[in-house]
Design an enzyme around this catalytic site. Structure first.
Site, PDB file in Angstrom:
ATOM      1  N   ASP A   7       0.863  -1.190   0.000  1.00 29.50           N
ATOM      2  CA  ASP A   7       0.000   0.000   0.000  1.00 29.50           C
ATOM      3  C   ASP A   7       0.896   1.236   0.000  1.00 29.50           C
ATOM      4  OD1 ASP A   7      -2.430   1.538   0.196  1.00 29.50           O
ATOM      5  OD2 ASP A   7      -1.983   1.873   2.300  1.00 29.50           O
ATOM      6  N   SER A   8       0.299   2.378  -0.306  1.00 27.33           N
ATOM      7  CA  SER A   8       1.054   3.628  -0.254  1.00 27.33           C
ATOM      8  C   SER A   8       1.499   3.935   1.175  1.00 27.33           C
ATOM      9  CB  SER A   8       0.180   4.774  -0.750  1.00 27.33           C
ATOM     10  OG  SER A   8      -0.966   4.873   0.083  1.00 27.33           O
ATOM     11  N   GLU A 162      -2.256   9.135   7.967  1.00 21.10           N
ATOM     12  CA  GLU A 162      -0.794   8.987   7.897  1.00 21.10           C
ATOM     13  C   GLU A 162      -0.091   9.909   8.903  1.00 21.10           C
ATOM     14  OE1 GLU A 162       1.190   6.860   5.905  1.00 21.10           O
ATOM     15  OE2 GLU A 162      -0.694   5.862   5.383  1.00 21.10           O
ATOM     16  N   CYS A 194     -11.080   2.604  -0.309  1.00 19.79           N
ATOM     17  CA  CYS A 194      -9.684   2.936  -0.002  1.00 19.79           C
ATOM     18  C   CYS A 194      -9.344   2.115   1.234  1.00 19.79           C
ATOM     19  CB  CYS A 194      -9.546   4.427   0.289  1.00 19.79           C
ATOM     20  SG  CYS A 194      -7.957   4.867   1.053  1.00 19.79           S
TER      21      CYS A 194
END
Ligand code: DGL
Length: 269
Positions: A7-8, A162, A194
């Site tokens: 994943d990012s 994040e 997401c």
């Protein structure tokens, strides 16, 4: 070698959790490209290049099978990578199809023509890049007819997660649900498109109300991976697993531990 989950940033951990519970004998190597997160505000070419590099990193760590546990990467890169040809023995899978099969009441791999399904009004919550790609609507159209999809681009939610800012993430989720409801007052189902959003699933469900069925990807992707590994036992991951990041390992470990509510230790990729 281990099955790779990419994943990012932290969102794919929601898929990893479910996969570890469903497949306790499989080793997983997680890679979060935190140095480049969020992907959802980048253009498709940028997401493709970052995803390709990340998958190559995971192949270099010995993962023959990599799951793109990121809708934004799946939308921008999966088809293009597969069509461009993968190195011998390497495979990449995405996260859209299991979700859409569940929504459209299909068994795994049912490729029959599109048909009417129970659900008619669907809210899609996703990153700006996933919404712009219309990949979800495209995959849905292969399987179902007569489904009205209203997409809400949820700017800021991934950044807040994040950054470890749960209060901001909650406030943004509520405001995105309000915005969606102004366009579609009574959705029957909501797709968390997401992999970061299941970390806020309670907030989505409360804001949407008890009559809306919320679909999130963890269990659906884990089940689909179990089927895949039954048919491809050579891809069954055994080997050193763990957590890698392109970002600051200490900071990413702290955030992961905060959101997953269990100790997670990342190392630099
Ligand atoms: N978790 C990623 C997804 O499923 C989102 C990422 C991002 O914006 O970096 O789309």
């Amino acid at each position: 070698m281990a099955v790779g989950i990419f994943d990012s940033g932290l969102g794919g951990l929601t898929v990893l959790n479910a996969a570890q519970q469903r497949l306790p004998d499989v080793d997983f190597l997680y890679y979060g490209d935190s140095a480049h997160a969020p992907y959802g505000v980048r253009d498709a070419e940028d997401v493709f290049q970052l995803t390709r590099q990340a998958v190559e990193t995971m192949w270099a760590h010995g993962c023959d099978l990599v799951i793109l546990a990121c809708n934004t990467a799946s939308a921008a890169a999966l088809r293009r990578m597969q069509e461009g040809g993968l190195p011998p023995g390497k495979r990449v899978l995405g996260v859209f199809v299991p979700l859409i099969e569940a929504l459209t009441e299909r068994e795994w791999g049912d490729n029959s023509p599109p048909r009417e399904v129970e659900v008619k009004h669907v809210a899609l919550f996703a990153t700006p890049a996933t919404v712009a790609s219309r990949a979800f609507q495209r995959e849905l159209a292969f399987r179902a007819i007569g489904v009205d999809v209203e997409a809400q681009s949820c700017g800021g939610v991934v950044d807040a997660i994040e950054e470890g800012d749960e209060i901001l993430a909650e406030a943004l989720v509520r405001s995105h649900v309000d915005a969606l409801k102004r366009k579609m007052p009574e959705p029957q189902a909501a797709i968390l498109g997401c992999t970061h959003y299941p970390l806020m699933e309670d907030i989505f469900q409360k804001a949407l109300g008890p009559n809306v069925t919320v679909y999130s990807q963890g269990d659906l992707v884990a089940e689909s991976l179990a089927h895949y590994l039954e048919r491809h036992p050579d891809m069954m991951g055994r080997g050193p697993g763990g957590f890698l990041t392109s970002g600051d390992a200490t900071r990413v470990s702290d955030r992961a531990t905060q959101f997953l509510r269990r100790e997670i230790t990342f190392s630099a990729a």
